[in-house]
Design a protein around this motif. Structure first.
Motif, short mmCIF file in Angstrom:
data_model
loop_
_atom_site.label_atom_id
_atom_site.label_comp_id
_atom_site.label_asym_id
_atom_site.label_seq_id
_atom_site.Cartn_x
_atom_site.Cartn_y
_atom_site.Cartn_z
N ASP A 294 0.95 -1.31 -0.06
CA ASP A 294 0.08 -0.04 0.03
C ASP A 294 0.95 1.42 0.02
OD1 ASP A 294 -1.69 2.29 1.38
OD2 ASP A 294 -3.16 0.70 0.96
N ALA A 295 0.30 2.00 -0.74
CA ALA A 295 1.24 3.57 -0.91
C ALA A 295 1.18 4.46 0.36
CB ALA A 295 0.64 4.67 -2.07
N GLY A 296 0.48 3.97 1.34
CA GLY A 296 0.46 4.51 2.73
C GLY A 296 1.34 3.84 3.80
N ASN A 297 1.87 2.93 3.38
CA ASN A 297 2.55 1.97 4.35
C ASN A 297 4.04 2.50 5.07
OD1 ASN A 297 1.00 -0.44 4.24
ND2 ASN A 297 2.13 -1.34 2.73
N HIS A 298 3.99 2.05 6.24
CA HIS A 298 5.33 2.85 7.32
C HIS A 298 6.45 2.56 6.47
CE1 HIS A 298 7.89 2.71 10.81
NE2 HIS A 298 7.02 3.88 11.02
N ALA A 299 7.32 3.42 7.04
CA ALA A 299 8.82 3.37 6.22
C ALA A 299 9.61 1.86 6.60
CB ALA A 299 9.81 4.33 6.97
N SER A 300 9.14 1.12 7.67
CA SER A 300 9.60 0.00 7.79
C SER A 300 9.20 -1.02 6.70
CB SER A 300 9.31 -0.43 9.35
OG SER A 300 7.98 -0.59 9.44
N ILE A 301 7.99 -0.98 6.52
CA ILE A 301 7.36 -1.80 5.45
C ILE A 301 8.09 -1.40 4.04
CG2 ILE A 301 5.50 -2.33 3.91
CD1 ILE A 301 3.93 -2.16 6.38
N VAL A 302 8.22 -0.23 3.80
CA VAL A 302 9.08 0.27 2.41
C VAL A 302 10.65 -0.34 2.34
CG1 VAL A 302 9.79 2.47 1.31
CG2 VAL A 302 7.54 2.50 2.44
N ASP A 303 11.11 -0.23 3.61
CA ASP A 303 12.45 -0.72 3.86
C ASP A 303 12.62 -2.20 3.63
OD1 ASP A 303 13.51 1.96 4.01
OD2 ASP A 303 14.05 1.75 6.08
N GLY A 304 11.61 -3.06 4.24
CA GLY A 304 11.60 -4.40 4.06
C GLY A 304 11.29 -4.87 2.65
N CYS A 305 10.55 -4.01 1.89
CA CYS A 305 10.26 -4.30 0.42
C CYS A 305 11.73 -4.26 -0.39
CB CYS A 305 9.33 -3.72 -0.17
SG CYS A 305 7.54 -3.76 0.48
N ARG A 306 12.44 -3.07 0.12
CA ARG A 306 13.60 -2.96 -0.62
C ARG A 306 14.61 -3.92 -0.58
NH1 ARG A 306 13.79 3.66 0.99
NH2 ARG A 306 12.43 4.41 -0.71
N LEU A 307 14.73 -4.33 1.01
CA LEU A 307 15.79 -5.42 1.27
C LEU A 307 15.16 -6.81 0.78
CD1 LEU A 307 16.51 -4.22 4.99
CD2 LEU A 307 17.96 -4.25 3.01
N SER A 308 13.89 -7.09 0.60
CA SER A 308 13.70 -8.51 0.11
C SER A 308 13.98 -9.01 -0.96
CB SER A 308 12.13 -8.39 0.10
OG SER A 308 11.72 -7.78 -1.22
#
Length: 386
Positions: free
Chosen positions: A122-136
């Motif tokens: 989701d575009a409104g997700n928390h930064a920790s989710i954004v970073d998790g996506c990047r690291l995945s």
């Protein structure tokens, strides 16, 4: 010959200052001097005598630190007890405790995806989710905010392992995700659903059991939850909840679990103490929601633009980043702490005051809070200048 490898930082600092985006640390005293509408202490348990006593007792018995990673020396009987209690309270088969909610999101996202898989976020997700996506190392599709049809479209275009991830309650505006619709989309696509329930635990569901319990999704085969112990439970740390095989997989593959020191015993004890209070006083969850509704109703009646809360976060729009900072500072001068969210914390570019509706706020404090925010609100002339 001069060597100045960090001169670029000065230019970055000037740009931040010009845009009104400078952030400053403000160490607080042990005894609060301000009316607190800024913290995430939704149930007012951080200073509850049972919670602090449980934290102190855990430190005395187990020591100040966990002494090592969970797989070496950092797992205690207290950690195992907290994992059992969290899973039972929230309605899941198993749980895994980590050092923070941030680490929990990184663990779940990286361990449950990987190269060749897809994450729909989701575009409104928390930064920790954004970073998790990047690291995945997975492919990531960012879906428009709270749009199950867009999630379905993204999942339908992918052939292979996939998961959708969302906050249960979005930390900026306090609106809730359409969890039932997202779960149906994921079932149809044979995809997993990962929900960060940091702002739902303790506030939503029967007795504060969380957003997934409220939606009837807790314990589902394809559902995993992450949460933090630092909000409603008044402590520190994070957890992943889900099927036992998922938790076993994280123990063996999640780098933010394997290579991180275990959560300090005092934090574990404090969280267990808070769970005990919440089990005995489930009305705290409803009270937090009542306070949020009262703040929203009175602020909008005063002519301010607020977002209707679905949990315990009340967002009040500000004309600009600069006026938001000044507004928060004026509230502080008047004796009240409020959150101030500006880009890049808010990717839509709309700056806000973020208010916490705590269950322990009195009627007098609610009235004072509304009067203070209204009295310090930017005048239209100031907004036009900004």
């Amino acid at each position: 010959m001069s060597f100045a490898p960090f001169d670029w930082i000065d230019a970055e600092a000037r740009h931040r200052a010009a845009a009104g985006l400078v952030r400053t640390l403000r160490p607080r005293d042990a005894e609060p001097e301000l009316l607190d509408l800024a913290s995430n202490d939704y149930l007012g348990l951080t200073r509850h005598p049972e919670v602090t006593a449980a934290a102190a007792a855990a430190a005395h018995r187990w020591g100040a630190g966990a002494t090592g990673s969970r797989l070496v020396t950092g797992s205690t009987a207290l950690h195992a007890e907290l994992e059992r209690e969290l899973a039972a309270f929230c309605g899941f088969e198993a749980a895994l405790v980590l050092s923070s909610g941030y680490a929990a999101n990184l663990a779940a996202l990286t361990a449950l995806s990987g190269r060749g898989s897809l994450i729909v976020s989701d575009a409104g997700n928390h930064a920790s989710i954004v970073d998790g996506c990047r690291l995945s190392r997975a492919g990531t599709a960012v879906a428009p905010h709270a749009d199950p049809e867009a999630v379905a479209k993204a999942l339908g275009a992918h052939d292979g392992r996939a998961l959708a991830v969302t906050d249960s309650v979005f930390s900026v505006d306090g609106d809730a995700a359409p969890l039932r619709a997202l779960a149906e989309v994921c079932r149809s696509a044979n995809a997993a659903l990962l929900v960060d329930d940091a702002h739902g635990l303790g506030v939503l569901g029967d007795g504060g059991r969380g957003a997934l319990a409220a939606a009837g999704l807790a314990g589902g085969d394809g559902v995993v939850a992450t949460l933090t112990l630092s909000k409603s439970l008044g402590s520190q740390g994070g957890a992943v909840l889900g099927p036992a095989r998922v938790i076993d997989h994280l123990v063996n593959t999640a780098r933010t679990f394997i290579f991180d020191t275990g959560l300090a015993p005092a934090a574990v004890g404090g969280a267990l103490g808070a769970l005990g209070v919440l089990r005995r006083e489930p009305e705290r969850a409803a009270r937090a929601r009542e306070v949020a509704t009262a703040l929203y109703t009175r602020l909008t009646a005063a002519g301010l633009e607020a977002v209707r809360p679905d949990a315990a976060v009340v967002s009040v729009r500000a004309p600009s980043a600069e006026t938001a900072v000044r507004w928060a500072a004026d509230c502080r001068t008047a004796g009240m702490a409020v959150g101030c969210f500006r880009p890049p914390s808010v990717p839509d570019g709309i700056s806000r005051l973020r208010l916490t509706a705590r269950a322990d706020l009195t009627e007098e404090q609610i009235t004072t809070a509304v009067a203070t925010i209204a009295a310090t609100a930017p005048r239209q002339a100031d907004a036009d200048v900004s």
